[in-house]
Structures are given as C-alpha cells and as structure tokens.
Design a protein around this motif. Structure first.
Motif, PDB file in Angstrom:
ATOM      1  N   ASN A   1       8.681 -39.707  43.262  1.00  0.00           N
ATOM      2  CA  ASN A   1       8.576 -39.199  44.634  1.00  0.00           C
ATOM      3  C   ASN A   1       9.823 -39.594  45.410  1.00  0.00           C
ATOM      4  O   ASN A   1       9.944 -40.740  45.864  1.00  0.00           O
ATOM      5  CB  ASN A   1       7.326 -39.744  45.335  1.00  0.00           C
ATOM      6  N   PRO A   2      10.754 -38.666  45.592  1.00  0.00           N
ATOM      7  CA  PRO A   2      12.016 -38.989  46.270  1.00  0.00           C
ATOM      8  C   PRO A   2      11.828 -39.395  47.729  1.00  0.00           C
ATOM      9  O   PRO A   2      12.748 -39.927  48.350  1.00  0.00           O
ATOM     10  CB  PRO A   2      12.826 -37.685  46.165  1.00  0.00           C
ATOM     11  N   ASN A   3      10.628 -39.172  48.276  1.00  0.00           N
ATOM     12  CA  ASN A   3      10.346 -39.633  49.645  1.00  0.00           C
ATOM     13  C   ASN A   3      10.146 -41.145  49.699  1.00  0.00           C
ATOM     14  O   ASN A   3      10.167 -41.731  50.782  1.00  0.00           O
ATOM     15  CB  ASN A   3       9.068 -38.970  50.173  1.00  0.00           C
ATOM     16  N   GLY A   4       9.890 -41.755  48.551  1.00  0.00           N
ATOM     17  CA  GLY A   4       9.634 -43.200  48.540  1.00  0.00           C
ATOM     18  C   GLY A   4       8.329 -43.555  49.222  1.00  0.00           C
ATOM     19  O   GLY A   4       8.186 -44.627  49.810  1.00  0.00           O
ATOM     20  N   SER A   5       7.362 -42.646  49.176  1.00  0.00           N
ATOM     21  CA  SER A   5       6.070 -42.917  49.810  1.00  0.00           C
ATOM     22  C   SER A   5       4.942 -42.654  48.814  1.00  0.00           C
ATOM     23  O   SER A   5       5.131 -41.993  47.785  1.00  0.00           O
ATOM     24  CB  SER A   5       5.899 -42.059  51.066  1.00  0.00           C
ATOM     25  N   VAL A   6       3.770 -43.178  49.153  1.00  0.00           N
ATOM     26  CA  VAL A   6       2.594 -43.004  48.294  1.00  0.00           C
ATOM     27  C   VAL A   6       1.500 -42.312  49.093  1.00  0.00           C
ATOM     28  O   VAL A   6       1.497 -42.373  50.325  1.00  0.00           O
ATOM     29  CB  VAL A   6       2.095 -44.373  47.767  1.00  0.00           C
ATOM     30  N   PRO A   7       0.571 -41.637  48.416  1.00  0.00           N
ATOM     31  CA  PRO A   7       0.390 -41.586  46.978  1.00  0.00           C
ATOM     32  C   PRO A   7       1.299 -40.572  46.294  1.00  0.00           C
ATOM     33  O   PRO A   7       1.856 -39.671  46.926  1.00  0.00           O
ATOM     34  CB  PRO A   7      -1.065 -41.125  46.843  1.00  0.00           C
ATOM     35  N   ALA A   8       1.393 -40.765  44.970  1.00  0.00           N
ATOM     36  CA  ALA A   8       1.967 -39.749  44.080  1.00  0.00           C
ATOM     37  C   ALA A   8       1.105 -39.782  42.821  1.00  0.00           C
ATOM     38  O   ALA A   8       0.429 -40.781  42.561  1.00  0.00           O
ATOM     39  CB  ALA A   8       3.414 -40.082  43.748  1.00  0.00           C
ATOM     40  N   ILE A   9       1.126 -38.690  42.094  1.00  0.00           N
ATOM     41  CA  ILE A   9       0.352 -38.683  40.840  1.00  0.00           C
ATOM     42  C   ILE A   9       1.206 -38.149  39.696  1.00  0.00           C
ATOM     43  O   ILE A   9       2.181 -37.411  39.920  1.00  0.00           O
ATOM     44  CB  ILE A   9      -0.933 -37.811  40.926  1.00  0.00           C
ATOM     45  N   GLN A  10       0.792 -38.526  38.507  1.00  0.00           N
ATOM     46  CA  GLN A  10       1.296 -37.885  37.289  1.00  0.00           C
ATOM     47  C   GLN A  10       0.070 -37.502  36.478  1.00  0.00           C
ATOM     48  O   GLN A  10      -0.779 -38.359  36.182  1.00  0.00           O
ATOM     49  CB  GLN A  10       2.210 -38.815  36.512  1.00  0.00           C
ATOM     50  N   ASP A  11      -0.043 -36.213  36.207  1.00  0.00           N
ATOM     51  CA  ASP A  11      -1.247 -35.686  35.587  1.00  0.00           C
ATOM     52  C   ASP A  11      -0.838 -34.822  34.400  1.00  0.00           C
ATOM     53  O   ASP A  11      -0.428 -33.671  34.599  1.00  0.00           O
ATOM     54  CB  ASP A  11      -1.999 -34.839  36.640  1.00  0.00           C
ATOM     55  N   ASP A  12      -0.927 -35.421  33.218  1.00  0.00           N
ATOM     56  CA  ASP A  12      -0.595 -34.646  32.027  1.00  0.00           C
ATOM     57  C   ASP A  12       0.788 -34.005  32.120  1.00  0.00           C
ATOM     58  O   ASP A  12       0.941 -32.795  31.871  1.00  0.00           O
ATOM     59  CB  ASP A  12      -1.631 -33.523  31.857  1.00  0.00           C
ATOM     60  N   GLY A  13       1.768 -34.769  32.567  1.00  0.00           N
ATOM     61  CA  GLY A  13       3.129 -34.253  32.660  1.00  0.00           C
ATOM     62  C   GLY A  13       3.439 -33.560  33.972  1.00  0.00           C
ATOM     63  O   GLY A  13       4.586 -33.177  34.221  1.00  0.00           O
ATOM     64  N   HIS A  14       2.440 -33.396  34.833  1.00  0.00           N
ATOM     65  CA  HIS A  14       2.651 -32.750  36.135  1.00  0.00           C
ATOM     66  C   HIS A  14       2.760 -33.840  37.201  1.00  0.00           C
ATOM     67  O   HIS A  14       1.854 -34.671  37.350  1.00  0.00           O
ATOM     68  CB  HIS A  14       1.470 -31.827  36.442  1.00  0.00           C
ATOM     69  N   THR A  15       3.889 -33.831  37.947  1.00  0.00           N
ATOM     70  CA  THR A  15       4.111 -34.849  38.979  1.00  0.00           C
ATOM     71  C   THR A  15       3.948 -34.219  40.354  1.00  0.00           C
ATOM     72  O   THR A  15       4.422 -33.100  40.595  1.00  0.00           O
ATOM     73  CB  THR A  15       5.543 -35.428  38.826  1.00  0.00           C
ATOM     74  N   MET A  16       3.287 -34.943  41.256  1.00  0.00           N
ATOM     75  CA  MET A  16       3.056 -34.415  42.608  1.00  0.00           C
ATOM     76  C   MET A  16       2.992 -35.528  43.628  1.00  0.00           C
ATOM     77  O   MET A  16       2.569 -36.632  43.318  1.00  0.00           O
ATOM     78  CB  MET A  16       1.690 -33.709  42.669  1.00  0.00           C
ATOM     79  N   TRP A  17       3.379 -35.214  44.864  1.00  0.00           N
ATOM     80  CA  TRP A  17       3.170 -36.127  45.986  1.00  0.00           C
ATOM     81  C   TRP A  17       2.649 -35.299  47.160  1.00  0.00           C
ATOM     82  O   TRP A  17       2.583 -34.082  47.062  1.00  0.00           O
ATOM     83  CB  TRP A  17       4.467 -36.875  46.345  1.00  0.00           C
TER      84      TRP A  17
END
Ligand SMILES: N[C@@H](CCC(=O)N[C@@H](CS)C(=O)NCC(=O)O)C(=O)O
Length: 203
Positions: free
Chosen positions: A49-65
């Motif tokens: 997450n280039p924002n440097g904030s949370v949450p973020a997820i990684q789901d089966d190779g899929h990254t999201m914030w």
C-alpha cells in the motif's frame, strides 16, 4: 486457496476488514502493521500500500487497500446475504458506503481526536463541538432512511450497514448526542451487537 492476509491492527480501520471477514466466516491472518512501530512505512509494506496506511489485504495474489472498498470486494467475491442481490441493491450499497466516507468519517475523526485521541493539552473542544453540529444533517438523513426499515438495503444486514456502522461507531465513541436520532441509535445497536463485530475487536 491461501488464507486472507489482513495488514493492520485490530483497533483502527482494520477492524472494518476483520469485521467483514468474521461475518463471512473467512479464515484470515492479521499481520500487525502500524505507524506506531514504523511498519506501515517500511519498503515492504509500501509495496503493498503506497499510501502507508492500513488496512490492506492480500487475497490469493490480489492486493487491495481502502477499507470500505475491501469490504465491497469481499462481499462481491463471497456473496451471501451480506452482498447486494441485484443492481438496484448494489447501487444502494455503493451509495451508502460513499456517503458515510464523504459525509461522516472525517467529521467523526475531528470529534474523536479532539475529545479522546490527542494529548489533553492539544485537544480543541470548539473543533469537536463544531464537528458535532456538522453531523446533525447527515444524522438526520440516516435517521430518516431508517424510519421504516431495520437495515439500509433490502430487509437484512448487508455490507452497506457494516460500512456505515463501522464509521458511525466512531460517532458513538466520540460521545455525540444522538437522542434526536432514535432510529440511528436502534440500528447502530443492532449492527454493533453482532458477534462478528465483537470477534473483530477481539472481545
Ligand atoms: N481511507 C483509508 C484510510 C486509511 C488510514 O488512514 N488508516 C490509518 C489507520 S486507521 C493509518 O494507517 N494511518 C497511517 C499510519 O498509521 O501510519 C481507508 O479507509 O482504508
């Protein structure tokens, strides 16, 4: 299928993601990441997450914030009662999620920071009071929407309720007087009484 990775800490916006994961019965791993120990600014996490904030997820190779977007994604992916059943419901789920982010979240944060989170000598009561006044209009809108229904979309608890209630929980925490908005108080009680909310907070 790998276990859902959730980056963050249980006490902040990450709770929105873990609440959703608990509602859906998803197995997840909470990877402690926060500004307090610098881990949310590490090169490894900034690659997620280039924002440097949370949450973020990684789901089966899929990254999201973006917490509310993550919840919309998880609802769509896993379906069930929490997800919109058709395009009309989907429109309303998006409407309420964007509404809460745009009309309530930052104002609620002004209240929380100036009543609870900042060191006492840095709090500004006038800022908190002005923010509470500003919330009167969105609270009236939400109260009106709940006049003849228990939940925001359809006749059941959906991701719309979860996203809005997660933000409204800050309003409650900030001690905002909601006595003029009984429908909101009752609805928020219904949402926050859910076992998945308690589980997300580790209660
Ligand atoms: N709009 C973002 C906001 C994310 C955000 O600001 N998260 C806070 C924690 S609640 C954060 O990570 N702040 C920076 C830090 O802790 O380093 C979302 O809803 O996910």
């Amino acid at each position: 299928m790998t276990v859902l990775k959730v980056y963050g800490v249980a006490t902040n916006r990450t709770m929105r993601t873990t609440w959703m994961a608990n509602e859906l019965g998803l197995e997840y791993e909470l990877i402690e990441t926060s500004g307090r120990d610098g881990s949310s600014k590490s090169p490894e996490f900034l690659a997620i997450n280039p924002n440097g904030s949370v949450p973020a997820i990684q789901d089966d190779g899929h990254t999201m914030w973006e917490s509310l977007a993550i919840n919309l994604y998880l609802a769509k992916k896993h379906g069930g009662e929490l997800a919109p059943k058709d395009d009309d419901e989907n429109g309303l789920v998006l409407q309420w999620s964007f509404w809460a982010a745009g009309n309530v979240e930052m104002t609620a944060l002004d209240i929380l920071f100036n009543r609870m989170l900042l060191p006492e000598d840095e709090r500004n009561a006038a800022v908190a009071d002005a923010a509470e006044e500003k919330l009167a209009k969105p609270l009236a809108v939400l109260n009106g929407a709940l006049a003849d229904r228990d939940y925001l979309v359809g006749d059941r608890f959906t991701v719309a309720d979860l996203n809005v209630a997660a933000i409204m929980s800050w309003v409650k925490m900030g001690g905002v007087d909601m006595s003029a908005h009984g429908n909101v108080t009752d609805w928020l009680g219904r949402c926050l009484d859910r076992p998945a909310f308690a589980a997300a907070r580790g209660d």
